[in-house]
Motif scaffolding. Sequence first.
Motif, short mmCIF file in Angstrom:
data_model
loop_
_atom_site.label_atom_id
_atom_site.label_comp_id
_atom_site.label_asym_id
_atom_site.label_seq_id
_atom_site.Cartn_x
_atom_site.Cartn_y
_atom_site.Cartn_z
N LEU A 194 0.84 -1.20 0.00
CA LEU A 194 0.00 0.00 0.00
C LEU A 194 0.88 1.26 0.00
O LEU A 194 1.73 1.44 0.87
N ALA A 195 0.66 2.09 -0.98
CA ALA A 195 1.46 3.31 -1.12
C ALA A 195 1.12 4.28 0.01
O ALA A 195 0.02 4.24 0.56
N ARG A 250 -6.61 6.91 1.30
CA ARG A 250 -6.52 5.59 0.73
C ARG A 250 -7.78 4.82 1.13
O ARG A 250 -8.48 5.23 2.05
N ALA A 292 -2.99 -1.24 -4.95
CA ALA A 292 -2.33 -0.75 -3.73
C ALA A 292 -1.60 0.56 -4.00
O ALA A 292 -1.32 1.33 -3.08
N VAL A 293 -1.29 0.82 -5.26
CA VAL A 293 -0.64 2.08 -5.63
C VAL A 293 -1.64 3.04 -6.25
O VAL A 293 -1.72 4.21 -5.88
N PRO A 327 -4.34 4.93 -3.39
CA PRO A 327 -3.93 3.61 -2.88
C PRO A 327 -5.12 2.86 -2.28
O PRO A 327 -5.87 3.44 -1.47
#
Lengths: 431, 211
Positions: A73-74, A79, A199-200, A207
């Motif tokens: 995860l970024a 997010r 995740a990015v 994210p």
Amino acid sequence: MASGFPPILTGRMTEAPGDSHTIARYEATGGYTTLRTALSGMTPEQVTEQVKASNLQGRGGAAFPTGVKWGFLAPATPRFLVVNADESEPGTFKDRQLLERDPHQLIEGTVLSAYALAVHHAFVYVRGEYPKPARRLQRAIDEAYAAGFLGSDILGSGFDLDLMVHLGAGAYICGEETALLNSLEGKRGEPRIKPPFPAVEGLYSRPTIVNNVETISNVPWIVANGGRAYASIGDPASAGTRLFSLSGHVKNPGNYEIPMDLTWRELIYDIGGGIPEGRELKCWIPGGASAPWFVPAEHLDTRVTKDDVAENGSMLGSGAVVVMDDTTNVVAAAHRIVRFFAHESCGQCTPCREGTTWLERMLWRILQGHGRPQDLDMLMDVSDNISPGLTWPPAMTTICPLGPSAVSPITSIMKYFRDEVEEMLAAGVTT
Amino acid sequence: MTADTLAGWSAANRRRAEAMLAAYPDRRSAVMPLLYLAAMEHGHITEDAMREVAALTGMTPAQVQSVASFYTMYKRDGVGRYLISVCTSISCFLLGSDALLAAVEEETGTAGGESSDDGLFSVEHVECIGACGGAPALQVNYELVEGVAPDKGAALCRWLRDAGPEIVLSDEMQQLFGGRRSFDWAIREHEGAVAPVPAFAPYGSSGEEGA
């Protein structure tokens, strides 16, 4: 519990069937105590560490390690966390039971996960054909808000989380996580090219973590008992228990929570009760419609673990086991599965859109008694154009695995039942 | 904009639309629930419905149509009062779904995804509805019945015609016409469908028994 193992996911619904879906029963049986403990005494990193240590693998089908996924995860905010309840793989009905019978377990898992991931807005994407599970979940969410387990400053911790139910509208492909995110953004449910991974760059290009219902439902137990305790259950490479959905020609169809260390013989005969009416087992699908089939002569004593099944050229997938007895017309069964994928192809990629349609029509022609000898080679040729080399795991010419999934029943019947297909061609059998 | 766009909508559905638009971080995400709501308002997804949803979400009508046409549960043609969806995917197929579908079509006088002349029934075969342990299964207005033998399927259709329930209740149909279930349903659910739209309170598509 059929295997005698203490259940992680299904204990409450088994012991308190009348009200296992209510917050009163959930709290009376220890529910939300883990959340209290975590929010008051654990850092988000400590929660994540337990999930990583558990070796929990995604229960939606891909079996990707959940902790590793979380690790991708970024850092950017906001997010999102999306719980994938778009359960649609033919043969699978486990998430439906978890949603209807123990929705608070999922909610507590979602709040714990969101806390670990520093997410403040989460969604549960429920397939449109599941209005009853969606209603049960929504009522449970309302209860959780009222009790202070969702919303602002949860249990005085300063942590905020909003949780929303979003209904799909009839599209298998939305179970693929990037298609799901497009759908949630108000677009057609077409899978995205990866990378970037969610995740990015996920929901609204932010994210995003997408996890299956069963995956998240395991999180309260893992945080309460520790990741190492979870990792010690079952096969080392396939940690924890899993919900297997048994269906088809089996005496006791249903969802069974078992550790992953049994053989297929034990699963089908001891737990499933064997084949009804004294008939014989012909073959079974070990992990949902996308999985290559198994046959008794080769696989009954294969273990039900991720690695053992993979070594034998298939997968545990979504945990759906579809059993077929010796009266089954395997060409008709394969046709029914290929028809599913042809119907559910989103149409973006030519090999899938055209290939699944051609495969469906050729199988239908054979079933109608109009098959031609060259159809066998053509079935394999079209399959090879969707999934070059017809290897396992499948190579892809497409954005997502839907197309290659349609090849599994074709390669299965050609591998194990080629004589039956040839007989149908020769006889011009009409079904 | 909402007030003008939805001038013809009921006050309750206008409020529901506002709530949907406010609920998401991006209003375009409301297109799917709004399409269900528009189906409740118009009976199915009409051209007008798609234009209204476009105005609400800031999409073009073509974008809304591209979404509406992607998902099988958005019906762009009229549907009967009772939409009967018979699962014919692999597990139901293995346990006789095709005979169930034939019995339902015969009883309702429909064939090949059509609606009955009296407008009471639409019958469709659908892909897996997650009821594999209770195969063969069907849904009436998306309310589930499991373990339905062909004769029971026909009897269910006659019951819908004769009793004409305002609210379609899964547990009631299961008790009268169902058989083996995927798992223990445990308690009776009192909420059901008032239209061929998934019964979910935010869509105004659900009703409560005895309410």
